[in-house]
Design a protein around this motif. Structure first.
Motif, PDB file in Angstrom:
ATOM      1  N   TYR A 240       0.830  -1.207   0.000  1.00  0.00           N
ATOM      2  CA  TYR A 240       0.000   0.000   0.000  1.00  0.00           C
ATOM      3  C   TYR A 240       0.868   1.263   0.000  1.00  0.00           C
ATOM      4  O   TYR A 240       0.623   2.203  -0.768  1.00  0.00           O
ATOM      5  N   PRO A 297      -3.146   1.344   7.622  1.00  0.00           N
ATOM      6  CA  PRO A 297      -3.251   2.437   6.649  1.00  0.00           C
ATOM      7  C   PRO A 297      -3.634   3.769   7.302  1.00  0.00           C
ATOM      8  O   PRO A 297      -3.179   4.822   6.884  1.00  0.00           O
ATOM      9  N   VAL A 334      -5.071   9.286  -1.453  1.00  0.00           N
ATOM     10  CA  VAL A 334      -5.553   8.444  -0.341  1.00  0.00           C
ATOM     11  C   VAL A 334      -6.925   7.864  -0.663  1.00  0.00           C
ATOM     12  O   VAL A 334      -7.207   6.700  -0.382  1.00  0.00           O
ATOM     13  N   ASN A 335      -7.760   8.680  -1.305  1.00  0.00           N
ATOM     14  CA  ASN A 335      -9.110   8.198  -1.626  1.00  0.00           C
ATOM     15  C   ASN A 335      -9.116   7.189  -2.762  1.00  0.00           C
ATOM     16  O   ASN A 335     -10.009   6.358  -2.860  1.00  0.00           O
ATOM     17  N   ILE A 337      -6.444   5.072  -3.787  1.00  0.00           N
ATOM     18  CA  ILE A 337      -5.720   3.800  -3.588  1.00  0.00           C
ATOM     19  C   ILE A 337      -6.282   3.091  -2.373  1.00  0.00           C
ATOM     20  O   ILE A 337      -6.418   3.685  -1.300  1.00  0.00           O
ATOM     21  N   SER A 338      -6.602   1.844  -2.582  1.00  0.00           N
ATOM     22  CA  SER A 338      -7.222   1.091  -1.486  1.00  0.00           C
ATOM     23  C   SER A 338      -6.246   0.069  -0.917  1.00  0.00           C
ATOM     24  O   SER A 338      -5.302  -0.342  -1.585  1.00  0.00           O
ATOM     25  N   ALA A 339      -6.497  -0.294   0.326  1.00  0.00           N
ATOM     26  CA  ALA A 339      -5.687  -1.337   0.964  1.00  0.00           C
ATOM     27  C   ALA A 339      -6.599  -2.173   1.835  1.00  0.00           C
ATOM     28  O   ALA A 339      -7.224  -1.620   2.732  1.00  0.00           O
ATOM     29  N   PRO A 340      -6.722  -3.427   1.682  1.00  0.00           N
ATOM     30  CA  PRO A 340      -6.015  -4.202   0.652  1.00  0.00           C
ATOM     31  C   PRO A 340      -6.731  -4.099  -0.693  1.00  0.00           C
ATOM     32  O   PRO A 340      -7.876  -3.694  -0.746  1.00  0.00           O
TER      33      PRO A 340
END
Lengths: 340, 310
Positions: A240, A297, A334-335, A337-340
């Motif tokens: 991430y 995160p 931040v909005n 890219i997601s994790a996981p």
């Protein structure tokens, strides 16, 4: 292992106590206080940015009192030269010239906080000296190598005023772990207190309310290493963080959009490896302050803007709107890219 | 005068004798079939009626062409024209082993009309055959039908015409109905297409929402660690898709999507589970029992919230 856990737990209590002490005298700044505490335990230098009279200096002085150790302060002026930081000369009572150690050398290895007020008023030559001191925590003077193992540089600058100022080069900005914006609190009650409560009228007396030496400055390096070793980052989190880094370099590839900005031309240079390393150090500290043994995160988000925004290099056409665009860009990343 | 009367009577007697001379054809030597017009009502002036007469006679009898009706003639009754005129006469002849078949195509045209419907008839015809030195006559029977007036007599007041035999006077809308049906068909196909597109091959639009899809996906995943990781990741994707951005904790998500408030506690638990699965293996997540079962139930509840059912 158990002793390290205990030690870290005790230090966390001290860190939270320091926060509490600072929040007693600097009201409405809980987020900057948390961020500065994070920087102290991540051993990173801090640049404060904000309007005039919002309490930047008071905040830093309060921290300095809480950390303990040697404290030096210098005012950035247009005629300040690098050697003014190292020594100063004068004619003594005996009529002979004397050379005394300047602010950087005066406290020797006990120097814990070096406060550079109005850093953007100093010349690039001064920035250059500071760059080395910040990066290596050493200085060559009087045929000797001086070490400042415990030193943290706290600097502030006024973004509004541009006359007689020198923009801090990106290389110097990159040495700061965080650039923290300080704004006037929105809470009306706090604003009213700041005006009418006489406690806040005298900054010197106000700072004296902070308990002295809450932390032991000479142990911070050791505890910081133990802390970084202790708090883990899982493979998912590493991936991430990597995605976040890549997105700062090429936001358009990740579908980040900012209204009124050509995203393909916006970023000339994304975050540096040093910057991302500092970000993860700060994220680990944030996890530790929140009582966790692993980075989430949300720990990265807590420090992402403050550790990355000032490192980005934008096209000159967008530099004037830097603060606003950097915030939108990083929020967009931040909005997206997601994790996981 | 007496002479003339005598001559006339003599001629009539002679003629009657000649008629009587025509022997009745042996019924076994001839057969007759007629094909009449398809309807027997609704004819009016100018209409043409056709009938076909098929006569089969044994050898050596043959039709005498002079006995056929003559086009342009019309029969009289009580010395008055009946108004049914022979229009065309054609004969087809085909020879068999022992018989000869004559097919007569007779067409008549109506030259009369009345203001009310009245009966009429295609007249009988007498067809003669000769053979073995004798002449025989075959009678083609008359055929009754009705002649209709061209228009209704007098003024017509529809409101006073309460005949139960007359249905309501309606405009012919069959053409419009055909067009309507065709358009309805096009509309139905369009709607089905739209549903398919909106549903992204999920049959119904609501079935294509993030948690509905996730619900289906989780059924296919195994119960092992890998399956749980995939399931948690899939649920994360559903949260992200629902919020329109990355979701990392429950509070901000619930602020933006208050419809999920009924499962707020479960959402908190899910993020704790995610923390355990992806970031901090030892961290407690507070889910008892089979995690995959809980995840499936959780996504079902989220799907219900998504559909506004909770």
């Amino acid at each position: 292992m158990a002793s390290t856990d205990t030690q870290l737990s005790e230090w966390r209590n001290q860190a939270l106590k320091l926060e509490s002490e600072i929040n007693k005298v600097v009201v409405g700044q809980a987020t900057p206080v948390r961020l500065i505490t994070t920087a102290i335990f991540a051993r990173g230098h801090v640049l404060l940015e904000g309007d005039v009279g919002v309490g930047k200096t008071t905040l830093l002085r309060a921290f300095t009192r809480g950390i303990g150790g040697g404290y030096e302060r210098v005012e950035g002026t247009i005629d300040l030269m690098p050697n003014d930081l190292v020594y100063h000369t004068y004619l003594g009572e005996d009529g002979r010239p004397h050379v005394d150690a300047g602010p950087l050398l005066r406290e020797g290895e006990n120097l814990a906080v070096f406060f550079f007020n109005e850093i953007n008023r100093a010349r690039p030559q001064v920035h250059s000296l500071l760059l080395r001191v910040m990066a290596e925590r050493t200085l060559s003077a009087f045929n000797k190598e001086h070490h400042f193992p415990h030193m943290l540089v706290f600097a502030d600058r006024n973004q509004v005023e541009k006359e007689e100022t020198f923009e801090i080069p990106s290389a110097a900005r990159d040495r700061f772990m965080m650039e923290i914006p300080i704004a006037v609190p929105n809470d009306v009650e706090i604003m009213e207190n700041l005006i009418f409560d006489t406690r806040y009228h005298n900054a010197d007396r106000l700072v004296e309310n902070v308990e002295q030496d809450v932390l032991h400055f000479d142990k911070l390096n050791t505890i910081a290493v133990a802390l970084q070793d202790h708090v883990q980052a899982s493979p998912t989190l590493r991936k991430y963080a990597l995605e976040l880094w890549l997105a700062t370099k090429d936001p358009s590839k990740y579908g980040v959009r900012i209204e009124g900005v050509d995203i393909n031309r916006l970023v000339l240079a994304g975050a540096s490896p040093r910057g991302m390393s500092m970000m993860l150090r700060a994220a680990r500290v944030n996890a530790w302050l929140n009582g966790r043994d692993a980075v989430l995160p949300t720990d990265i988000h807590a420090v992402f803007h403050e550790t990355v925004a000032h490192r980005l290099v934008f096209s000159p056409v967008y530099e004037m709107r830097r603060t606003e665009i950097a915030r939108e860009l990083l929020s967009g990343i931040v909005n997206t890219i997601s994790a996981p | 005068m007496k002479k003339i009367l005598f001559a006339a009577i003599t001629l009539l007697l002679l003629t009657g004798a000649a008629v009587e001379d025509l022997a009745v054809l042996d019924p076994r030597a001839v057969s007759l079939k007629t094909v009449e017009p398809p309807r027997d009502v609704g004819y009016t002036v100018g209409d043409i009626l056709s009938r076909t007469v098929i006569i089969e006679v044994k050898h050596p009898y043959e039709l005498l062409p002079t006995s056929l009706p003559i086009a342009g003639n019309q029969k009289k009754r009580q010395n008055r024209d009946q108004g049914i005129e022979v229009r065309e006469v054609t004969v087809e002849k085909s020879a068999g082993v022992n018989t000869t078949t004559y097919t007569l195509h007779l067409s008549y045209q109506v030259f009369t009309n009345k203001i009310v419907a009245r009966p009429a008839a295609l007249p009988p015809e007498f067809i003669k055959f000769g053979g073995k030195g004798e002449n025989f006559e075959v009678r083609v029977p008359s055929w009754n039908f009705r002649i209709s007036p061209l228009a209704v007599y007098g003024s017509v007041v529809i409101e006073k015409d309460m005949s139960t035999f007359r249905g309501p006077l309606l405009l012919d809308r069959s053409k419009h109905e055909d067009i309507r049906n065709a358009l309805l068909g096009v509309l139905a196909i369009s709607v089905l297409g739209l549903i398919y597109i909106l549903g992204t091959s999920n049959w119904l639009p609501r079935m294509g929402r993030p948690f509905a899809q996730t619900c289906r996906d989780l059924r296919k995943l195994g119960n092992d660690d890998e399956g749980i990781r995939a399931a948690v990741s899939r649920v994360h994707q559903a949260f992200n898709a629902t919020a329109g951005h990355g979701v990392f904790e429950a509070t901000s998500f619930l602020l933006r999507k208050p419809g999920f408030e009924p499962v707020a506690g479960d959402i908190e638990r899910f993020f704790k589970l995610s923390r355990t699965v992806f970031f901090e293996p030892g961290a407690p997540h507070g889910i008892e029992g089979d995690v995959m079962t809980w995840l499936r139930q959780f996504t079902r509840r989220c799907r219900d919230c998504e559909r506004g059912l909770k």
